[in-house]
Enzyme design. Structure first.
Site, mmCIF file in Angstrom:
data_model
loop_
_atom_site.group_PDB
_atom_site.id
_atom_site.type_symbol
_atom_site.label_atom_id
_atom_site.label_comp_id
_atom_site.label_asym_id
_atom_site.label_seq_id
_atom_site.Cartn_x
_atom_site.Cartn_y
_atom_site.Cartn_z
ATOM 1 N N GLY A 71 5.006 0.835 1.141
ATOM 2 C CA GLY A 71 4.710 1.277 -0.218
ATOM 3 C C GLY A 71 4.435 2.766 -0.284
ATOM 4 O O GLY A 71 4.858 3.453 -1.224
ATOM 5 N N ASN A 150 -5.012 -2.062 -7.169
ATOM 6 C CA ASN A 150 -5.336 -2.809 -5.960
ATOM 7 C C ASN A 150 -6.819 -3.147 -5.847
ATOM 8 O O ASN A 150 -7.186 -4.130 -5.229
ATOM 9 C CB ASN A 150 -4.876 -2.027 -4.718
ATOM 10 C CG ASN A 150 -5.230 -0.561 -4.772
ATOM 11 O OD1 ASN A 150 -4.835 0.153 -5.696
ATOM 12 N ND2 ASN A 150 -5.994 -0.101 -3.815
ATOM 13 N N GLN A 178 1.116 -4.014 -5.835
ATOM 14 C CA GLN A 178 0.273 -5.195 -6.068
ATOM 15 C C GLN A 178 0.863 -6.147 -7.100
ATOM 16 O O GLN A 178 0.394 -7.274 -7.252
ATOM 17 C CB GLN A 178 -1.137 -4.773 -6.533
ATOM 18 C CG GLN A 178 -1.967 -4.106 -5.456
ATOM 19 C CD GLN A 178 -2.313 -5.019 -4.282
ATOM 20 O OE1 GLN A 178 -2.234 -6.254 -4.376
ATOM 21 N NE2 GLN A 178 -2.680 -4.432 -3.170
ATOM 22 N N SER A 198 6.009 -3.269 -1.419
ATOM 23 C CA SER A 198 5.758 -3.318 0.015
ATOM 24 C C SER A 198 5.690 -4.757 0.501
ATOM 25 O O SER A 198 4.990 -5.589 -0.095
ATOM 26 C CB SER A 198 4.437 -2.604 0.300
ATOM 27 O OG SER A 198 4.138 -2.654 1.676
ATOM 28 N N GLY A 199 6.393 -5.050 1.600
ATOM 29 C CA GLY A 199 6.483 -6.414 2.105
ATOM 30 C C GLY A 199 5.151 -7.046 2.474
ATOM 31 O O GLY A 199 4.886 -8.202 2.138
ATOM 32 N N HIS A 200 4.288 -6.267 3.134
ATOM 33 C CA HIS A 200 3.088 -6.902 3.704
ATOM 34 C C HIS A 200 2.051 -7.285 2.656
ATOM 35 O O HIS A 200 1.058 -7.939 2.972
ATOM 36 C CB HIS A 200 2.480 -6.032 4.815
ATOM 37 C CG HIS A 200 1.727 -4.824 4.344
ATOM 38 N ND1 HIS A 200 0.351 -4.806 4.240
ATOM 39 C CD2 HIS A 200 2.138 -3.608 3.955
ATOM 40 C CE1 HIS A 200 -0.035 -3.603 3.823
ATOM 41 N NE2 HIS A 200 1.033 -2.862 3.648
ATOM 42 N N THR A 236 17.948 3.573 11.195
ATOM 43 C CA THR A 236 18.507 2.236 11.382
ATOM 44 C C THR A 236 17.647 1.209 10.653
ATOM 45 O O THR A 236 16.415 1.232 10.742
ATOM 46 C CB THR A 236 18.609 1.906 12.888
ATOM 47 O OG1 THR A 236 19.453 2.887 13.481
ATOM 48 C CG2 THR A 236 19.175 0.520 13.118
ATOM 49 N N CYS A 324 -10.766 2.765 1.162
ATOM 50 C CA CYS A 324 -9.874 3.879 1.470
ATOM 51 C C CYS A 324 -10.635 5.161 1.760
ATOM 52 O O CYS A 324 -10.068 6.136 2.211
ATOM 53 C CB CYS A 324 -8.894 4.081 0.337
ATOM 54 S SG CYS A 324 -7.785 2.675 0.197
HETATM 55 C C1 LIG Z 1 -1.171 -1.253 -0.255
HETATM 56 C C2 LIG Z 1 -0.793 -0.398 -1.404
HETATM 57 C C3 LIG Z 1 0.030 0.731 -1.227
HETATM 58 C C4 LIG Z 1 0.494 1.183 0.128
HETATM 59 O O1 LIG Z 1 1.421 0.300 0.655
HETATM 60 P P1 LIG Z 1 1.728 0.379 2.251
HETATM 61 O O2 LIG Z 1 2.867 -0.532 2.431
HETATM 62 O O3 LIG Z 1 0.496 -0.067 2.944
HETATM 63 O O4 LIG Z 1 2.060 1.801 2.538
HETATM 64 C C5 LIG Z 1 0.375 1.468 -2.329
HETATM 65 N N1 LIG Z 1 -0.052 1.120 -3.557
HETATM 66 C C6 LIG Z 1 -0.811 0.041 -3.773
HETATM 67 C C7 LIG Z 1 -1.222 -0.297 -5.154
HETATM 68 C C8 LIG Z 1 -1.221 -0.749 -2.706
HETATM 69 O O5 LIG Z 1 -2.008 -1.799 -2.920
#
Ligand SMILES: *Cc1c(COP(=O)(O)O)cnc(C)c1O
Length: 394
Positions: A71, A150, A178, A198-200, A236, A324
């Site tokens: 992200g 978040n 989010q 973001s995947g995670h 890659t 953070c």
């Molecule tokens: C976690 C988060 C990000 C950052 O994503 P990463 O994949 O950890 O770099 C950015 N914006 C929001 C709102 C998030 O919750």
């Protein structure tokens, strides 16, 4: 022991179905998708499928998807690209409650001579649309506003924001990290120029993300090198991660309504239970326009970090608003922007649930938390006669 994991806005468990889908691409099918041979080409074909699946869940075209690492990369690329592609425009509009991936970049750009307008929020974390309208200027290169926060889960009115930016002819990027997987997003109807995810954060592994770039949006790559992603992002491809992300987004889309209902019921039970059992506690943010999984609760007269340490002894994982900025005693920038009083902001805890959260886990928090807060308040240096008054109704 399995943790009671209520920190899903920080990261999520990869879904078992997602891991199963990606594993062959970590072992058997390790070819480079750009190679001329069919061993690599096979991976390339699978990536094409993943790209098309993801585009389908978002309502966009496959070639509007740029795969990246996270992200933060999407947020950085979107803003830097808008500035590089429009060198005569040196003004950015964002909000005071963005993720550090946007806010720290904005501060960095100010040091480089760019101008940034940071929109404030009200006590519930809401934006003022009129203020946004006034902030946009002729030299505004980009507006970057998150979809959902978040820390508090507060959802910004992206359809309205997008309509305004479109009418004013200014690029709009939204950090939807989010929101994706929790809110149904249809890019065919939502006129944002760019969106990052973001995947995670949605049950795929760490290290994979997407920047969506609408066709026709001026774009300059952030990573320069090979011709991957049609020359828009060198490196890659993280094949296994991309395949995992496609599976995670497909699952989220299929089960969104049912999951949101179930997760929201658990979240609401947790929240109501806490507010009923613990005096001088309140919910941070707009509870009407909020992600179904998030609850940020403030406990007066205590330190969030102390609560987290005591919860950790029971295996309960949550987060303090200041995750953070950990290491500093400053309350979170989001709660400060909302004007949450100091004595509350310091004792704020975020619980973020997922489809894997169980009733028993919520029961455990409701069993342990009141005692924890009581213990901490007995030792609190902030404690005064006010703490002895009956619970307020706020
Ligand atoms: C976690 C988060 C990000 C950052 O994503 P990463 O994949 O950890 O770099 C950015 N914006 C929001 C709102 C998030 O919750």
């Amino acid at each position: 022991m399995k943790p009671v994991y209520l920190d899903n806005n920080a990261t999520t468990m990869s879904a078992p179905e997602v891991v199963a889908e990606m594993l062959p691409y970590l072992s058997e099918f390790y070819g480079n998708p750009s190679s001329m041979h069919s061993f690599g080409g096979r991976v390339g074909l699978r990536l094409k499928q993943a790209r098309s699946d993801i585009a389908g869940t978002l309502g966009c075209q496959p070639d509007e998807i740029i795969f990246n690492s996270c992200g933060s990369e999407g947020d950085n690329t979107a803003i830097l690209s808008a500035l590089a592609a429009q060198p005569d425009k040196r003004h950015i509009v964002t909000t005071r409650v963005e993720h550090p991936a946007v806010l720290s970049l904005a501060r960095h750009l100010e040091e480089k001579g760019y101008e940034v307008t940071y929109l404030g929020v009200d006590e519930k974390g809401r934006l003022d649309m009129a203020e946004l309208g006034q902030a946009i200027r002729k030299d505004t290169a980009i507006v970057s506003i998150m979809y959902a926060n978040n820390e508090t889960g507060v959802i910004f009115p992206l359809p309205e924001i997008a309509a305004l930016c479109k009418a004013r002819g200014v690029l709009l990027h939204t950090d939807a990290v989010q929101a994706v997987g929790k809110i149904d997003i249809d890019l065919a109807k939502l006129p944002v120029s760019m969106l990052s995810l973001s995947g995670h954060k949605l049950h795929a592994p760490k290290g994979v993300g997407v920047l969506y770039v609408r066709k026709g949006t001026p774009f300059r790559p952030f990573l320069i090198g090979g011709h991957q992603e049609r020359g828009r992002r060198a490196g890659t491809e993280n094949a296994a991660g991309i395949i995992a992300l496609a599976k995670a987004m497909t699952l989220a889309k299929e089960h969104m309504v049912a999951e949101n209902t179930q997760v929201k019921a658990l979240r609401d039970r947790l929240e109501a239970g806490i507010l009923a059992a613990i005096p001088h506690s309140l919910v941070n943010g707009d509870t009407e326009h909020r992600l179904p999984n998030t609850s940020s609760i403030a406990f007066k007269f205590v330190e969030g970090e102390a609560i987290l340490l005591m919860l950790d002894q029971y295996g309960i994982c949550a987060s303090s608003g200041s995750a953070c900025t950990s290491g500093s005693l400053e309350p979170s920038h989001v709660l400060r922007a909302m004007g949450v009083p100091f004595t509350y902001a310091h004792g704020s805890i975020r619980f973020s649930l997922s489809r894997y959260t169980t009733d028993a886990e919520i029961d455990l928090v409701l069993e342990k938390l009141p005692g924890i807060i009581e213990t901490l308040r007995r030792m609190s240096p902030f404690r005064d006669e006010e703490a002895a008054k009956p619970a307020c109704t706020c």
